[in-house]
Design a protein around this motif. Structure first.
Motif, PDB file in Angstrom:
ATOM      1  N   GLN A   1       0.922  -1.167  -0.068  1.00 37.93           N
ATOM      2  CA  GLN A   1       0.042   0.245   0.012  1.00 37.93           C
ATOM      3  C   GLN A   1       0.813   1.495  -0.022  1.00 37.93           C
ATOM      4  O   GLN A   1       0.650   2.077  -0.794  1.00 37.93           O
ATOM      5  N   ASP A   2       1.798   1.186   0.881  1.00 42.24           N
ATOM      6  CA  ASP A   2       2.572   2.639   0.928  1.00 42.24           C
ATOM      7  C   ASP A   2       3.313   2.917  -0.454  1.00 42.24           C
ATOM      8  O   ASP A   2       3.474   3.984  -0.799  1.00 42.24           O
ATOM      9  N   GLU A   3       3.836   1.808  -1.019  1.00 45.22           N
ATOM     10  CA  GLU A   3       4.673   2.033  -2.365  1.00 45.22           C
ATOM     11  C   GLU A   3       3.800   2.391  -3.338  1.00 45.22           C
ATOM     12  O   GLU A   3       3.890   3.228  -4.229  1.00 45.22           O
ATOM     13  N   GLY A   4       2.403   1.936  -3.143  1.00 42.76           N
ATOM     14  CA  GLY A   4       1.279   2.198  -4.309  1.00 42.76           C
ATOM     15  C   GLY A   4       0.857   3.883  -4.087  1.00 42.76           C
ATOM     16  O   GLY A   4       0.542   4.490  -5.096  1.00 42.76           O
ATOM     17  N   LEU A   5       1.024   4.487  -3.062  1.00 47.09           N
ATOM     18  CA  LEU A   5       0.757   5.613  -3.015  1.00 47.09           C
ATOM     19  C   LEU A   5       1.829   6.842  -3.015  1.00 47.09           C
ATOM     20  O   LEU A   5       1.620   7.907  -2.795  1.00 47.09           O
ATOM     21  N   TYR A   6       3.023   6.123  -3.182  1.00 45.19           N
ATOM     22  CA  TYR A   6       4.135   6.955  -3.190  1.00 45.19           C
ATOM     23  C   TYR A   6       4.309   8.150  -2.216  1.00 45.19           C
ATOM     24  O   TYR A   6       4.507   8.093  -0.868  1.00 45.19           O
ATOM     25  N   PHE A   7       4.022   9.348  -2.718  1.00 42.92           N
ATOM     26  CA  PHE A   7       4.589  10.469  -1.707  1.00 42.92           C
ATOM     27  C   PHE A   7       3.060  10.559  -0.701  1.00 42.92           C
ATOM     28  O   PHE A   7       3.112  11.491   0.081  1.00 42.92           O
ATOM     29  N   MET A   8       2.149   9.960  -1.186  1.00 38.74           N
ATOM     30  CA  MET A   8       0.927   9.865  -0.247  1.00 38.74           C
ATOM     31  C   MET A   8       0.778   8.840   0.815  1.00 38.74           C
ATOM     32  O   MET A   8      -0.363   8.585   1.272  1.00 38.74           O
ATOM     33  N   SER A   9       2.137   8.112   0.897  1.00 41.64           N
ATOM     34  CA  SER A   9       1.970   7.260   1.801  1.00 41.64           C
ATOM     35  C   SER A   9       1.296   7.427   3.294  1.00 41.64           C
ATOM     36  O   SER A   9       2.121   8.642   3.611  1.00 41.64           O
ATOM     37  N   PRO A  10       0.991   6.659   4.073  1.00 45.24           N
ATOM     38  CA  PRO A  10       0.660   6.947   5.403  1.00 45.24           C
ATOM     39  C   PRO A  10       1.752   7.422   6.279  1.00 45.24           C
ATOM     40  O   PRO A  10       1.821   8.342   7.272  1.00 45.24           O
ATOM     41  N   SER A  11       2.919   6.540   6.102  1.00 44.56           N
ATOM     42  CA  SER A  11       4.205   6.852   6.845  1.00 44.56           C
ATOM     43  C   SER A  11       4.657   8.455   6.486  1.00 44.56           C
ATOM     44  O   SER A  11       5.085   9.226   7.449  1.00 44.56           O
ATOM     45  N   ILE A  12       4.504   8.971   5.383  1.00 44.75           N
ATOM     46  CA  ILE A  12       4.763  10.161   5.144  1.00 44.75           C
ATOM     47  C   ILE A  12       3.835  11.333   5.716  1.00 44.75           C
ATOM     48  O   ILE A  12       4.223  12.266   6.500  1.00 44.75           O
ATOM     49  N   ILE A  13       2.562  11.122   5.430  1.00 42.52           N
ATOM     50  CA  ILE A  13       1.685  11.790   6.174  1.00 42.52           C
ATOM     51  C   ILE A  13       1.704  11.943   7.348  1.00 42.52           C
ATOM     52  O   ILE A  13       1.336  12.917   8.028  1.00 42.52           O
ATOM     53  N   ASN A  14       1.922  10.995   8.106  1.00 43.32           N
ATOM     54  CA  ASN A  14       2.022  10.637   9.559  1.00 43.32           C
ATOM     55  C   ASN A  14       3.051  11.481  10.142  1.00 43.32           C
ATOM     56  O   ASN A  14       3.131  12.369  11.007  1.00 43.32           O
ATOM     57  N   ALA A  15       4.401  11.494   9.477  1.00 46.79           N
ATOM     58  CA  ALA A  15       5.614  12.118   9.679  1.00 46.79           C
ATOM     59  C   ALA A  15       5.471  13.510   9.598  1.00 46.79           C
ATOM     60  O   ALA A  15       5.933  14.390  10.609  1.00 46.79           O
ATOM     61  N   LEU A  16       4.798  14.142   8.631  1.00 45.31           N
ATOM     62  CA  LEU A  16       4.571  15.564   8.400  1.00 45.31           C
ATOM     63  C   LEU A  16       3.538  16.203   9.692  1.00 45.31           C
ATOM     64  O   LEU A  16       3.931  17.420   9.943  1.00 45.31           O
ATOM     65  N   GLY A  17       2.681  15.344  10.160  1.00 53.20           N
ATOM     66  CA  GLY A  17       2.062  16.026  11.130  1.00 53.20           C
ATOM     67  C   GLY A  17       2.390  15.756  12.577  1.00 53.20           C
ATOM     68  O   GLY A  17       1.610  16.151  13.703  1.00 53.20           O
ATOM     69  N   ARG A  18       3.366  14.940  12.609  1.00 58.64           N
ATOM     70  CA  ARG A  18       3.740  14.415  14.060  1.00 58.64           C
ATOM     71  C   ARG A  18       4.084  15.705  14.775  1.00 58.64           C
ATOM     72  O   ARG A  18       4.664  16.651  14.493  1.00 58.64           O
ATOM     73  N   ASN A  19       3.853  15.554  16.107  1.00 59.14           N
ATOM     74  CA  ASN A  19       4.070  16.655  17.044  1.00 59.14           C
ATOM     75  C   ASN A  19       3.393  18.120  16.586  1.00 59.14           C
ATOM     76  O   ASN A  19       3.749  19.141  17.271  1.00 59.14           O
ATOM     77  N   HIS A  20       2.671  17.867  15.713  1.00 61.10           N
ATOM     78  CA  HIS A  20       1.738  19.719  15.583  1.00 61.10           C
ATOM     79  C   HIS A  20       0.221  19.095  15.606  1.00 61.10           C
ATOM     80  O   HIS A  20      -0.377  18.768  14.489  1.00 61.10           O
ATOM     81  N   GLY A  21      -0.025  19.304  16.589  1.00 60.83           N
ATOM     82  CA  GLY A  21      -1.879  18.775  17.078  1.00 60.83           C
ATOM     83  C   GLY A  21      -2.687  19.196  16.387  1.00 60.83           C
ATOM     84  O   GLY A  21      -3.595  18.885  15.812  1.00 60.83           O
ATOM     85  N   ASP A  22      -2.530  20.625  15.898  1.00 58.74           N
ATOM     86  CA  ASP A  22      -3.769  21.542  15.287  1.00 58.74           C
ATOM     87  C   ASP A  22      -3.276  21.490  13.825  1.00 58.74           C
ATOM     88  O   ASP A  22      -3.547  22.236  13.279  1.00 58.74           O
ATOM     89  N   ILE A  23      -2.425  20.938  13.225  1.00 61.49           N
ATOM     90  CA  ILE A  23      -2.254  20.783  11.857  1.00 61.49           C
ATOM     91  C   ILE A  23      -3.164  20.295  11.072  1.00 61.49           C
ATOM     92  O   ILE A  23      -3.777  19.075  11.440  1.00 61.49           O
ATOM     93  N   LYS A  24      -3.804  20.753   9.793  1.00 56.00           N
ATOM     94  CA  LYS A  24      -4.490  20.254   9.007  1.00 56.00           C
ATOM     95  C   LYS A  24      -3.597  19.986   7.610  1.00 56.00           C
ATOM     96  O   LYS A  24      -3.215  20.842   7.014  1.00 56.00           O
ATOM     97  N   ILE A  25      -3.484  18.852   7.328  1.00 57.47           N
ATOM     98  CA  ILE A  25      -2.809  18.387   6.133  1.00 57.47           C
ATOM     99  C   ILE A  25      -3.517  17.775   5.142  1.00 57.47           C
ATOM    100  O   ILE A  25      -4.497  16.627   5.549  1.00 57.47           O
ATOM    101  N   TYR A  26      -3.972  18.093   3.929  1.00 57.09           N
ATOM    102  CA  TYR A  26      -4.764  17.747   2.928  1.00 57.09           C
ATOM    103  C   TYR A  26      -4.105  17.134   1.884  1.00 57.09           C
ATOM    104  O   TYR A  26      -3.493  17.689   0.910  1.00 57.09           O
ATOM    105  N   PRO A  27      -3.872  15.676   1.491  1.00 56.68           N
ATOM    106  CA  PRO A  27      -3.232  15.042   0.583  1.00 56.68           C
ATOM    107  C   PRO A  27      -4.148  15.290  -0.861  1.00 56.68           C
ATOM    108  O   PRO A  27      -5.117  14.894  -0.739  1.00 56.68           O
ATOM    109  N   VAL A  28      -3.365  15.861  -1.671  1.00 49.61           N
ATOM    110  CA  VAL A  28      -4.136  16.425  -2.903  1.00 49.61           C
ATOM    111  C   VAL A  28      -3.476  15.600  -4.119  1.00 49.61           C
ATOM    112  O   VAL A  28      -2.335  15.745  -4.295  1.00 49.61           O
TER     113      VAL A  28
END
Length: 1012
Positions: free
Chosen positions: A822-849
């Motif tokens: 699954q991660d490779e299929g999503l490439y830059f939208m992989s859950p691991s990347i999205i999780n890392a971008l929002g980590r430690n930023h409680g009120d951040i809103k990331i919209y994968p587009v």
């Protein structure tokens, strides 16, 4: 220095640039690079003499230690050299710095020289009355009355009311869960049919069971994966024929001759399919050769793009979505059609497509002769010629002349193209007489001229144009088809007794394509298994709505200083251009010889460099130009704008390879410089140099400057204070052709950040903030790349909470029969990347587009309303609907501009389609409700985000008149003209690529170490 992307036990080929760097240091003292013009207003840098001297120096070692199976080799540094690399780069920088210091006045430092060259404001650019090329722009000028208009997708209104039409293709593949069992059953049936002895039958069936159980590594599993990964292209190719049949059914019957031509095109395309899918033929039957190079026609015409060189053919364009329902055993792909209508090939002087491709076949054409004479292009070009010979013979060979008074159009339907090709053409192509082949090519061209094939092409084009212009909404067409895996993939029974069930082609997915066919749904006695599918074609219509938005924009240049950089051939005409009063005196000038690379010209005295020498030349230019700019920009003000202007003597009909290389290099340098400064690169062809091209070129050059927008009083003011747009892409830097250890391949991650801020008086300021690049293994690239995490963290500290995180849609192009990661299929939208971008930023809103493009046809003239949008999610689901609601299209943007003297030159208009993945795709990572509320449901925040995204499209428009959105504002990072693509050039070893941007990324890391 230890590269953070190095993987232990990597199978990649190591590179060692020691010989190159040593030779540069050795020869630098003999080739001074720097000088000042007579008025001391221009710093002139000449890398060419040193680059050519090194390119022609014997004994420069190939950096690539082993070439076996290598596709790309750039930054997988050999151990030993990896530790030496930083010192070598710093030593070269020191030598260049000494040279520069020695070339200027003893009373002036390098930084003082630089500051003297800097203009304090863009308004200081000279405005000349007579100007062959002036960089001046009225930056204070406002651009009022910019407008966007809403569209709606409706189904209950007549087609005559619609503004745009879209022919949508949906491919549904059924029973994907049963493919494994079908393959097994097909082999069992074959064994029972061919083997008479029951004991032998039982033994083979038991061996088959063992083969199937060991599916993770067995050939049985390999075949499943090939069906999975290679079939979609064949489905799209067959959809081209189905679409033509769909149009034939619904086009007006008044043009009977045109309909015959369309019917004949369909007939002949099916003859090609019949020819390549003939089960009675062997591999040898399909092998043909030219100029010493051989191709297999069955392999070549099994591929998705096989029909694309035809002058008139539907093109499957745009991937609007895909979904897989494992429970139902179904996968769906949604695309669009656009019709290729013998349009002009702009890159080759605007020839019609038919004439351009005939020129490739013609042995007397310049392109034909130059490509065959070049060892680097000969093989590919010979294969290209052979493919066109088959394609054009099957489709256009005829004995009927439409200008003959007794011409009967129906006679076209009787021409036995397949029979004559196999009896008269194929034997020549399979033989060894090159003169006979050339005679054949000449004969084809003469025949096409004598029988006035262009007249038929014109008639077919008129039929299709008129049919596609009709306003009536066509009914939906649904076509059942079969994907057939043929028994030919099986080995002989004798081999099966040894456990080998498939022939040797199983190891090559492209060769296996010959055993997979797509066609009408019917029983095939030669089938190993058949997978049912359907092709559906729909006529979708867009209607204008009352909702409009108006705004005014202007440049925001306060506080921006300018250091102009010029790249120019050593030529008197170019010299007159940049020494004209309309050009700034203060310049950094890179001079070069534009005849150094590429084929020799008729009046050229010095022989161009070979391909191997060309790599050395390009390498030296790449490295030294960047270091020279780094020295000059040390401690430069951060508010600096570095416009890189290029003068070109070549044109589309006479491209100069050195000028193309310099253009690509300057774009790579701009990307790197924009990590700290503002920079952009723009070329101007000075023959001819007209004001229209100058104005558009300047609009492109200045597109990276901040802009401010104000909406009219009729529009609701936005309330979102800050939005960050992050765009990401990547380009391979080090890889082998095989898929073993795929995760250890290396790639250059590139990205851009654009910020949008609302001021207290509701002015929206859009700023292209920075770019970034870094090298990673694929494992880390789609895992937690630090450069992305740090970028988001820095923006978060600046108060940004809303992030549009944008990448091109990662459509997998597989049928999802086998398991995919699954991660490779999503490439830059992989859950691991999205999780890392929002980590430690409680009120951040990331919209994968995600985004992708498709094409629509204007039904009526929309006059001023050239920037159009659809943002109603319920309407957009008519384009792409995922029943599992994992991916949702939420926004479409249209560019309605028609380009060209003839309005039919631009028969289609592009659409940018945006979709997002819902949070449930990222369990525990993203809040599903945030994405729904902010991007999908109608809300003030969604309006703000989409308004800002639309303004970004406007900010990238590259004209000064008739402004509207730029359809693709991401082409600098993603696509055929992206900086990542343009940074690739041939390595010293034939067939191997070098990623110059990835290499400069490593150089940049060394130079960014604080100077002591």
């Amino acid at each position: 220095m230890v590269n953070e992307f190095r993987e232990g036990g990597s199978s990649l080929a190591p590179v060692n640039y020691s010989s190159f760097l040593q030779q540069i240091m050795r020869k630098l003292p003999d080739y001074p690079l720097f000088g000042l013009s007579g008025d001391r207003q221009r710093l002139v840098i000449q890398i060419d003499p040193l680059a050519k001297a090194l390119a022609t120096t014997p004994g420069v070692d190939n950096p690539l230690i082993s070439t076996q199976g290598v596709r790309t080799a750039t930054v997988n540094f050999a151990r030993g050299f990896e530790e030496q690399f930083p010192d070598r780069i710093q030593q070269i920088r020191f030598l260049l710095q000494q040279q520069l210091a020695g070339a200027i006045s003893p009373s002036e430092t390098i930084q003082e020289l630089r500051d003297r060259l800097i203009l304090n404001s863009l308004s200081e650019l000279p405005k000349a009355v007579e100007k062959p090329l002036s960089l001046w722009q009225d930056f204070a000028k406002p651009y009022p009355n910019q407008q966007t208009q809403q569209l709606r997708i409706e189904t209950n209104r007549p087609g005559s009311d619609s503004a745009l039409k879209f022919h949508k293709l949906t491919i549904n593949v059924h029973n994907i869960n049963q493919v494994q069992d079908q393959l097994k059953q097909g082999i069992e049936n074959y064994i029972l049919e061919v083997v008479d002895n029951e004991a032998e039958q039982q033994e083979l069936l038991e061996m088959l069971q063992v083969e199937q159980v060991q599916e993770d590594w067995s050939e049985f599993h390999t075949l499943q994966k090939i069906v999975d990964t290679e079939t979609l292209g064949k489905l799209k190719k067959y959809a081209q024929i189905v679409y033509l049949e769909y149009l034939l059914t619904h086009l007006p019957i008044t043009d009977q001759i045109g309909r015959i031509y369309l019917q004949d095109l369909i007939r002949r395309l099916k003859l090609i399919e019949q020819y390549i899918n003939d089960p009675s033929k062997t591999k040898a039957d399909y092998e043909v050769n030219y100029a010493g190079y051989t191709i297999d026609y069955r392999d070549a015409f099994s591929r998705a793009e096989a029909f694309d060189p035809l002058p008139i053919i539907p093109i499957v364009a745009g991937n609007l979505g895909e979904y897989t329902d494992k429970n139902q055993g179904e996968t769906q792909f949604i695309c669009g059609f656009k019709m290729k209508l013998n349009g002009a090939v702009q890159a080759y002087g605007g020839q019609p497509s038919f004439d351009y491709h005939l020129g490739l076949i013609n042995p007397d054409s310049q392109e034909h002769q130059e490509n065959l004479a070049n060892p680097e292009t000969a093989k590919t070009f010979a294969e290209k010629v052979l493919r066109r010979v088959l394609l054009y013979y099957f489709i256009f060979a005829s004995r009927s002349n439409p200008l003959d008074p007794n011409y009967d159009p129906n006679s076209e339907l009787e021409y036995p193209a397949l029979e004559i090709f196999q009896t008269k053409v194929l034997p020549i192509l399979q033989g060894n007489n090159e003169e006979q082949k050339k005679t054949l090519f000449y004969g084809m061209i003469k025949g096409f001229n004598d029988y006035n094939i262009r007249k038929k092409i014109k008639g077919l084009g008129e039929l299709l144009r008129n049919g596609l212009k009709q306003q009536t909404i066509l009914p939906t067409g649904t076509y059942p088809i079969h994907i057939t895996v043929k028994r030919g993939i099986l080995s002989e029974i004798g081999s099966m007794s040894s456990g080998v069930f498939f022939n040797e082609d199983i190891i090559n997915p492209k060769k296996c394509l010959r055993y997979i066919s797509v066609g009408e749904a019917k029983v095939d006695s030669e089938a190993l298994c058949q997978i049912p599918a359907t092709i559906k074609i729909e006529d979708i219509r867009y209607f204008t709505a009352e909702s409009r938005e108006e705004f005014t924009w202007k440049y925001q240049i306060d506080g921006i200083k300018v250091l102009p950089v010029l790249w120019t051939p050593k030529n008197q005409e170019c010299q007159q251009t940049y020494r004209h009063p309309g050009f700034p005196n203060s310049l950094v000038v890179f001079l070069y010889d534009n005849t150094t690379l590429g084929p020799a010209k008729a009046n050229q005295t010095e022989k161009p460099l070979s391909e191997s020498q060309g790599f050395t030349y390009r390498f030296v230019w790449t490295l030294l130009s960047y270091i020279c700019l780094d020295i000059l920009l040390e401690n430069a003000p951060n508010n600096l704008f570095i416009p890189q202007i290029r003068l070109h003597l070549g044109n589309h009909n006479n491209p100069l390879h050195a000028e193309k290389f310099i253009a690509n290099l300057s774009k790579s340098l701009s990307h790197l410089l924009r990590g700290k400064y503002r920079s952009n690169s723009q070329g101007f062809r000075i023959n001819p140099l007209n004001q229209y091209k100058i104005y558009n070129g300047l609009a492109s050059l200045y597109s990276v400057l901040p802009k401010k927008f104000r909406f009219s009083q009729n529009s609701a003011p936005p309330t979102l204070d800050k939005l960050a747009i992050i765009v990401v892409s990547s380009r391979e830097s080090d890889a082998k052709y095989d898929n073993k250890n795929r995760q250890s391949r290396m790639a250059n991650l590139i990205g851009e950040v654009i910020t949008v801020q609302r001021t207290p008086n509701n002015i929206i300021v859009l700023t292209p903030l920075l770019t970034f690049s870094e090298n990673y293994s694929l494992k880390n690239l789609f895992g937690e790349p630090p450069i992305l995490i740090d970028t988001v963290s820095n923006l978060y500290r600046q108060g940004y909470r809303h992030f549009l995180y944008i990448a091109q849609a990662p459509h997998t192009s597989t049928l999802h029969i086998t398991k995919t990661e699954q991660d490779e299929g999503l490439y830059f939208m992989s859950p691991s990347i999205i999780n890392a971008l929002g980590r430690n930023h409680g009120d951040i809103k990331i919209y994968p587009v995600f985004f992708d493009k498709y094409y629509v046809r204007k039904v009526k003239d929309m006059k001023q309303q050239q920037s159009l949008y659809v943002q109603d999610t319920a309407e957009l689901t008519r384009l792409s609907q995922d029943p599992q609601q994992q991916a949702v299209v939420f926004f479409n943007l249209f560019n309605g501009i028609t380009v060209g003297k003839d309005k039919d030159d631009r028969f289609y208009n592009g659409v940018m389609s945006y979709s997002t993945l819902l949070g449930k795709f990222y369990p525990g990572v993203l809040d599903d409700q945030n994405i729904r509320q902010d991007l999908i449901y109608q809300s003030p925040l969604k309006n703000d985000i989409l308004q800002y995204l639309t303004l970004f499209h406007f900010s990238r428009f590259e004209k000064t008149k008739d402004m509207c959105i730029k359809l693709d504002p991401y082409d600098n990072l993603i696509g055929d003209d992206s900086v990542g693509t343009l940074s690739i050039f041939p390595q010293m070893s034939p067939g191997v690529d070098f990623n110059s941007l990835a290499f400069l990324t490593e150089v940049k890391k060394v130079l960014n170490v604080p100077k002591r």
